[in-house]
Design a protein around this motif. Sequence first.
Motif, mmCIF file in Angstrom:
data_model
loop_
_atom_site.group_PDB
_atom_site.id
_atom_site.type_symbol
_atom_site.label_atom_id
_atom_site.label_comp_id
_atom_site.label_asym_id
_atom_site.label_seq_id
_atom_site.Cartn_x
_atom_site.Cartn_y
_atom_site.Cartn_z
ATOM 1 N N ALA A 66 -42.406 2.141 -12.443
ATOM 2 C CA ALA A 66 -41.941 1.937 -13.494
ATOM 3 C C ALA A 66 -41.163 3.245 -14.900
ATOM 4 O O ALA A 66 -40.367 3.328 -15.339
ATOM 5 C CB ALA A 66 -43.488 1.999 -14.373
ATOM 6 N N MET A 67 -41.863 4.740 -14.678
ATOM 7 C CA MET A 67 -41.430 5.646 -14.369
ATOM 8 C C MET A 67 -39.959 6.250 -14.575
ATOM 9 O O MET A 67 -38.956 5.812 -15.394
ATOM 10 C CB MET A 67 -42.145 6.846 -14.577
ATOM 11 C CG MET A 67 -42.018 7.927 -15.303
ATOM 12 S SD MET A 67 -41.749 8.048 -16.768
ATOM 13 C CE MET A 67 -43.458 7.455 -17.551
ATOM 14 N N ALA A 68 -40.017 5.328 -13.027
ATOM 15 C CA ALA A 68 -38.522 5.906 -12.302
ATOM 16 C C ALA A 68 -37.328 4.649 -13.066
ATOM 17 O O ALA A 68 -35.890 5.171 -13.202
ATOM 18 C CB ALA A 68 -38.522 5.595 -10.512
ATOM 19 N N SER A 69 -37.888 3.298 -12.732
ATOM 20 C CA SER A 69 -36.709 2.631 -13.291
ATOM 21 C C SER A 69 -36.480 3.221 -15.476
ATOM 22 O O SER A 69 -35.857 2.778 -15.435
ATOM 23 C CB SER A 69 -37.215 1.466 -13.949
ATOM 24 O OG SER A 69 -37.973 0.966 -12.272
ATOM 25 N N ILE A 70 -37.138 3.754 -16.211
ATOM 26 C CA ILE A 70 -36.885 4.120 -17.692
ATOM 27 C C ILE A 70 -36.052 5.536 -17.338
ATOM 28 O O ILE A 70 -35.056 5.160 -18.462
ATOM 29 C CB ILE A 70 -38.614 4.372 -18.185
ATOM 30 C CG1 ILE A 70 -39.597 3.456 -18.579
ATOM 31 C CG2 ILE A 70 -38.271 5.086 -19.282
ATOM 32 C CD1 ILE A 70 -40.700 3.218 -18.855
ATOM 33 N N VAL A 71 -36.727 5.644 -16.925
ATOM 34 C CA VAL A 71 -35.744 7.569 -16.284
ATOM 35 C C VAL A 71 -34.368 7.143 -16.205
ATOM 36 O O VAL A 71 -33.167 7.399 -16.457
ATOM 37 C CB VAL A 71 -36.509 8.508 -15.741
ATOM 38 C CG1 VAL A 71 -35.397 9.499 -15.409
ATOM 39 C CG2 VAL A 71 -37.830 9.259 -15.917
#
Length: 144
Positions: A66-71
């Motif tokens: 999820a963090m990669a998707s947000i970035v």
Amino acid sequence: MFAAALAGIVFVGQIVGKWAEGGWAVLISFSLLALAAHALLISPLGYREPKQIHRIVRDKARVRGAMASIVEWQSLKMQEYRYNLLVGIARLFELFGVRRPMRYETKPVPAGDYDHALHVDHPDAPSILAQYIELPIDPGIPKK
């Protein structure tokens, strides 16, 4: 927009409140920092393709889930902002009779809304950029 305007007023108010203690230097510093950031953003250095964004986030920074998707979403939003800024600058110059073709005529990849970026909670979930680029099979990060 109201909250952002209110936050800006409070921020500048705090700087002005400390004017005698060097608030003028802080105001100049932050203004120069904001101008330099926008100058870098509208320069060719600020342009990112989906493939570059994916490489930076997934391969170099090794961010997953999820963090990669947000970035990735934030990067796409920044490219939309960059494009709108360049269009605005071009329109401003057109008012004065200066017409210059834009270097990147195509619109950037749409980022979508924030909720769309959070659709992945699993670490092995595909990138939100996968639909725009051909991705090799990702071996993933070895588990520790």
